[in-house]
Design a protein around this motif. Structure first.
Motif, PDB file in Angstrom:
ATOM      1  N   ILE A   1       0.835  -1.194   0.000  1.00  0.00           N
ATOM      2  CA  ILE A   1       0.000   0.000   0.000  1.00  0.00           C
ATOM      3  C   ILE A   1       0.876   1.252   0.000  1.00  0.00           C
ATOM      4  CG2 ILE A   1      -1.809   1.253   1.219  1.00  0.00           C
ATOM      5  CD1 ILE A   1      -2.618  -1.500   0.057  1.00  0.00           C
ATOM      6  N   PRO A   2       0.889   2.017  -1.119  1.00  0.00           N
ATOM      7  CA  PRO A   2       1.631   3.280  -1.138  1.00  0.00           C
ATOM      8  C   PRO A   2       0.871   4.331  -0.344  1.00  0.00           C
ATOM      9  CG  PRO A   2       0.457   2.993  -3.192  1.00  0.00           C
ATOM     10  CD  PRO A   2       0.207   1.750  -2.396  1.00  0.00           C
ATOM     11  N   ALA A   3       1.618   5.276   0.248  1.00  0.00           N
ATOM     12  CA  ALA A   3       0.930   6.243   1.110  1.00  0.00           C
ATOM     13  C   ALA A   3       1.531   7.631   1.091  1.00  0.00           C
ATOM     14  CB  ALA A   3       0.904   5.728   2.553  1.00  0.00           C
ATOM     15  N   GLY A   4       2.629   7.836   0.403  1.00  0.00           N
ATOM     16  CA  GLY A   4       3.226   9.162   0.391  1.00  0.00           C
ATOM     17  C   GLY A   4       4.434   9.213  -0.522  1.00  0.00           C
TER      18      GLY A   4
ATOM     19  N   GLN B   1       0.981  15.954   6.532  1.00  0.00           N
ATOM     20  CA  GLN B   1       1.894  16.728   5.699  1.00  0.00           C
ATOM     21  C   GLN B   1       2.898  17.450   6.581  1.00  0.00           C
ATOM     22  OE1 GLN B   1       2.031  17.146   2.274  1.00  0.00           O
ATOM     23  NE2 GLN B   1       0.480  15.539   2.036  1.00  0.00           N
ATOM     24  N   HIS B   2       4.194  17.321   6.235  1.00  0.00           N
ATOM     25  CA  HIS B   2       5.235  18.012   6.983  1.00  0.00           C
ATOM     26  C   HIS B   2       6.333  18.442   6.023  1.00  0.00           C
ATOM     27  CE1 HIS B   2       7.640  19.091  10.477  1.00  0.00           C
ATOM     28  NE2 HIS B   2       8.672  18.489   9.910  1.00  0.00           N
ATOM     29  N   GLU B   3       6.572  19.735   5.969  1.00  0.00           N
ATOM     30  CA  GLU B   3       7.584  20.306   5.082  1.00  0.00           C
ATOM     31  C   GLU B   3       7.376  19.830   3.646  1.00  0.00           C
ATOM     32  OE1 GLU B   3      11.533  19.814   6.569  1.00  0.00           O
ATOM     33  OE2 GLU B   3      11.094  20.851   8.463  1.00  0.00           O
ATOM     34  N   GLY B   4       6.119  19.810   3.223  1.00  0.00           N
ATOM     35  CA  GLY B   4       5.778  19.455   1.859  1.00  0.00           C
ATOM     36  C   GLY B   4       5.808  17.977   1.547  1.00  0.00           C
ATOM     37  N   VAL B   5       5.982  17.148   2.578  1.00  0.00           N
ATOM     38  CA  VAL B   5       6.086  15.702   2.387  1.00  0.00           C
ATOM     39  C   VAL B   5       4.958  15.023   3.160  1.00  0.00           C
ATOM     40  CG1 VAL B   5       7.486  13.660   2.878  1.00  0.00           C
ATOM     41  CG2 VAL B   5       8.569  15.747   2.040  1.00  0.00           C
ATOM     42  N   THR B   6       4.335  14.004   2.556  1.00  0.00           N
ATOM     43  CA  THR B   6       3.351  13.185   3.258  1.00  0.00           C
ATOM     44  C   THR B   6       4.085  12.070   3.981  1.00  0.00           C
ATOM     45  OG1 THR B   6       1.668  13.638   1.596  1.00  0.00           O
ATOM     46  CG2 THR B   6       1.296  11.762   3.031  1.00  0.00           C
ATOM     47  N   SER B   7       4.032  12.093   5.310  1.00  0.00           N
ATOM     48  CA  SER B   7       4.749  11.104   6.113  1.00  0.00           C
ATOM     49  C   SER B   7       3.755  10.238   6.862  1.00  0.00           C
ATOM     50  CB  SER B   7       5.692  11.794   7.099  1.00  0.00           C
ATOM     51  OG  SER B   7       6.541  10.850   7.728  1.00  0.00           O
ATOM     52  N   ILE B   8       4.084   8.965   7.046  1.00  0.00           N
ATOM     53  CA  ILE B   8       3.186   7.968   7.624  1.00  0.00           C
ATOM     54  C   ILE B   8       3.638   7.659   9.046  1.00  0.00           C
ATOM     55  CG2 ILE B   8       2.137   5.702   7.263  1.00  0.00           C
ATOM     56  CD1 ILE B   8       3.727   6.007   4.403  1.00  0.00           C
ATOM     57  N   GLY B   9       2.658   7.560   9.949  1.00  0.00           N
ATOM     58  CA  GLY B   9       2.996   7.266  11.336  1.00  0.00           C
ATOM     59  C   GLY B   9       1.855   6.602  12.073  1.00  0.00           C
ATOM     60  N   LYS B  10       1.761   6.892  13.365  1.00  0.00           N
ATOM     61  CA  LYS B  10       0.823   6.204  14.252  1.00  0.00           C
ATOM     62  C   LYS B  10      -0.171   7.194  14.852  1.00  0.00           C
ATOM     63  CE  LYS B  10       3.827   6.797  18.309  1.00  0.00           C
ATOM     64  NZ  LYS B  10       4.686   6.181  19.324  1.00  0.00           N
ATOM     65  N   VAL B  11      -1.449   6.804  14.871  1.00  0.00           N
ATOM     66  CA  VAL B  11      -2.469   7.575  15.576  1.00  0.00           C
ATOM     67  C   VAL B  11      -2.595   6.967  16.970  1.00  0.00           C
ATOM     68  CG1 VAL B  11      -4.876   8.274  15.657  1.00  0.00           C
ATOM     69  CG2 VAL B  11      -3.692   8.123  13.461  1.00  0.00           C
ATOM     70  N   GLN B  12      -2.336   7.783  17.987  1.00  0.00           N
ATOM     71  CA  GLN B  12      -2.401   7.326  19.381  1.00  0.00           C
ATOM     72  C   GLN B  12      -3.512   8.100  20.082  1.00  0.00           C
ATOM     73  OE1 GLN B  12       1.387   6.971  21.258  1.00  0.00           O
ATOM     74  NE2 GLN B  12       0.538   6.352  23.236  1.00  0.00           N
ATOM     75  N   GLY B  13      -4.643   7.413  20.284  1.00  0.00           N
ATOM     76  CA  GLY B  13      -5.838   8.077  20.787  1.00  0.00           C
ATOM     77  C   GLY B  13      -5.652   8.747  22.126  1.00  0.00           C
TER      78      GLY B  13
ATOM     79  N   GLN C   1       8.595   6.732  -3.674  1.00  0.00           N
ATOM     80  CA  GLN C   1       7.343   6.227  -3.116  1.00  0.00           C
ATOM     81  C   GLN C   1       7.570   5.656  -1.719  1.00  0.00           C
ATOM     82  OE1 GLN C   1       3.968   6.051  -4.787  1.00  0.00           O
ATOM     83  NE2 GLN C   1       3.795   6.074  -2.557  1.00  0.00           N
ATOM     84  N   LEU C   2       6.719   6.052  -0.765  1.00  0.00           N
ATOM     85  CA  LEU C   2       6.736   5.504   0.586  1.00  0.00           C
ATOM     86  C   LEU C   2       5.576   4.519   0.734  1.00  0.00           C
ATOM     87  CD1 LEU C   2       7.284   8.816   2.600  1.00  0.00           C
ATOM     88  CD2 LEU C   2       9.010   7.324   1.561  1.00  0.00           C
ATOM     89  N   TYR C   3       5.756   3.535   1.633  1.00  0.00           N
ATOM     90  CA  TYR C   3       4.752   2.497   1.826  1.00  0.00           C
ATOM     91  C   TYR C   3       4.399   2.368   3.309  1.00  0.00           C
ATOM     92  CZ  TYR C   3       5.909   1.196  -2.952  1.00  0.00           C
ATOM     93  OH  TYR C   3       6.115   1.223  -4.317  1.00  0.00           O
ATOM     94  N   VAL C   4       3.192   1.849   3.557  1.00  0.00           N
ATOM     95  CA  VAL C   4       2.742   1.641   4.933  1.00  0.00           C
ATOM     96  C   VAL C   4       3.442   0.419   5.513  1.00  0.00           C
ATOM     97  CG1 VAL C   4       0.775   1.139   6.426  1.00  0.00           C
ATOM     98  CG2 VAL C   4       0.496   2.661   4.458  1.00  0.00           C
TER      99      VAL C   4
END
Length: 439
Positions: A316-319, A402-414, A324-327
């Protein structure tokens, strides 16, 4: 065992929580209409079971599917609930068999077999029709194993088992790719050889992959907790905060089921919690601008082991960040953390402890129909894919920002009300982000 205490108002509106095994044990204090939903995600889903206890002025109880009549099962239960005393119940489900019983009674008083079952990942509770409720809910799978060394199998969503076992010796756990003995399979023998040693075995074959002397490890008068994790083939058994056994499989496989048994003169009482859920309510109400209609929970998503920048088919590509970055996700400091795979760097970057960490062995999300939904403040939409957990057992979801023009993938911590992304050596928090929904 995980326990949660909850209050529900008189409004017939479910609050949802993740469920780990195949049962709920709970007490409820309410004059009538204790409602429980079993769903495929952290909200009402197209496929769902509803169990009404003490409905129709505390006169009967029913099982309903997909909010539709006629009811699938009905039982007259006059005065089953009371506002003055907490009444205990259990609900069990396995392969479409739904059963409701009273605390202390082995046989259900209400049951139904669904010919078209679906996987249950969450439960919801509510009260209404003039009633509010006080609940205490315990989430575990309670199992008794006889002295026969035959595994009893159940499905598992991913990556972790918390196992309480009460046995004199020889508590056996299997991890397989189906609801039976498979090849390959992992086997964990705790307190074997007269409660003197424990091992990890592959395909029931010798030599053992790992072995340690464990005199008096088990007891038939005490529950002993073992945490079992597997990620990218690294199998670990942890007890009392220490790693008891571990082995790295050079050719890992996808674990979809676990089995337990006892033998060699021992019987066992087990309580099993899958995924270490801590009942953190991450599901929000629908907000304007959210397109949540008809989004189902986890689809055919698969986490595939990889390393050194490898990208499996159907990843799955994501950014984009020059490539290309992947999940992905990786194991770090006892946590399973969603993050970004950067192929040219040969690692999956994950956010943890204020920093970005590059992990050369990781898993890549493959094979699902992924959609990204906007969210804020730790919330996740219906159908969000549970994809990791903190070292304390809180469920994490895949997010991006989005950070500094880049889509970066991480973790959602409720519990922190943010999405953390790894970037430039840092762990960066964003209160507004997108969440991966798998269809």
């Amino acid at each position: 065992m995980s326990t949660v205490e909850l209050s529900t108002p008189d409004k017939l509106e479910y609050n949802y929580y993740p469920v780990s095994g195949g049962s709920l044990h709970f007490t409820v204090k309410t004059p009538n209409d204790a409602h429980i939903a079993l769903t495929q995600g952290p909200s009402e889903t197209d496929s769902m079971y509803e169990i009404f206890i003490g409905g129709w002025n505390n006169s009967k109880s029913v099982i309903r599917k997909n909010r539709q009549k006629p009811d699938k099962a009905i039982q007259e239960t006059p005065n089953i609930l009371t506002a003055d005393e907490a009444k205990g119940f259990w609900i069990r489900w396995n392969g479409g068999s739904i059963a409701l019983g009273k605390k202390g009674e082995a046989e259900p008083f209400l049951s139904w077999d669904d010919p078209e079952p679906f996987p249950v990942t969450h439960y919801g509770i509510c009260t209404g029709w003039g009633a509010s409720g006080e609940w205490v809910i315990e989430d575990f799978l309670e199992i008794h194993t006889p002295d026969n060394l035959e595994y009893s199998y159940r499905s598992i969503l991913w990556g972790r088992l918390d196992v309480f076992v009460n046995a004199a010796h020889d508590a056996h756990i299997a991890l397989t790719s189906g609801p039976n003995d498979t090849e390959p399979m992992y086997e964990i023998i705790l307190g074997g050889w007269g409660n003197t040693a424990s091992v990890i075995r592959y395909n029931k074959e010798k030599p053992d992959k790992a072995k340690v002397e464990t005199p008096s490890l088990l007891s038939d008068g005490e529950d002993k907790l073992f945490v079992i994790t597997w990620l990218n083939g690294l199998l670990k058994i942890i007890t009392d905060g220490q790693t008891l056994l571990e082995w790295k499989d050079p050719n890992p496989f996808e674990v979809t089921h676990f089995g337990i048994c006892t033998g060699w003169g021992a019987e066992g009482k087990w309580r099993v919690t899958a995924n270490g859920n801590k009942f953190i309510p991450l599901a929000p109400k629908s907000e304007p601008g959210w397109n949540l209609d008809n989004i189902e929970s986890t689809g055919p998503a698969k986490w595939t082991a990889a390393s050194g920048g490898e990208i499996p088919p159907n990843a799955i590509p994501a950014g984009i960040d020059n490539e290309q970055l992947y999940v992905g996700r990786a194991n770090h400091e006892g946590a399973i953390l969603p993050g970004k795979v950067v192929p040219s760097h040969g690692v999956c970057y994950v956010p943890w402890g204020g920093a970005e960490h590059g992990i050369p062995e990781y898993e890549v999300l493959c094979g699902c129909d992924a959609t990204w939904m906007p969210a804020t403040a730790g919330e996740v939409p219906s159908g969000a894919l549970p994809s990791g957990e903190t070292e304390d057992g809180e469920i994490l979801y895949v997010g991006r920002a989005q950070h500094e023009g880049v889509t970066s993938i991480g973790k959602v911590q409720g519990s922190h009300k943010v999405c953390y992304i790894p970037f430039g050596g840092q762990e960066i928090a964003y209160p507004e982000y997108e969440v991966l929904v798998a269809k």
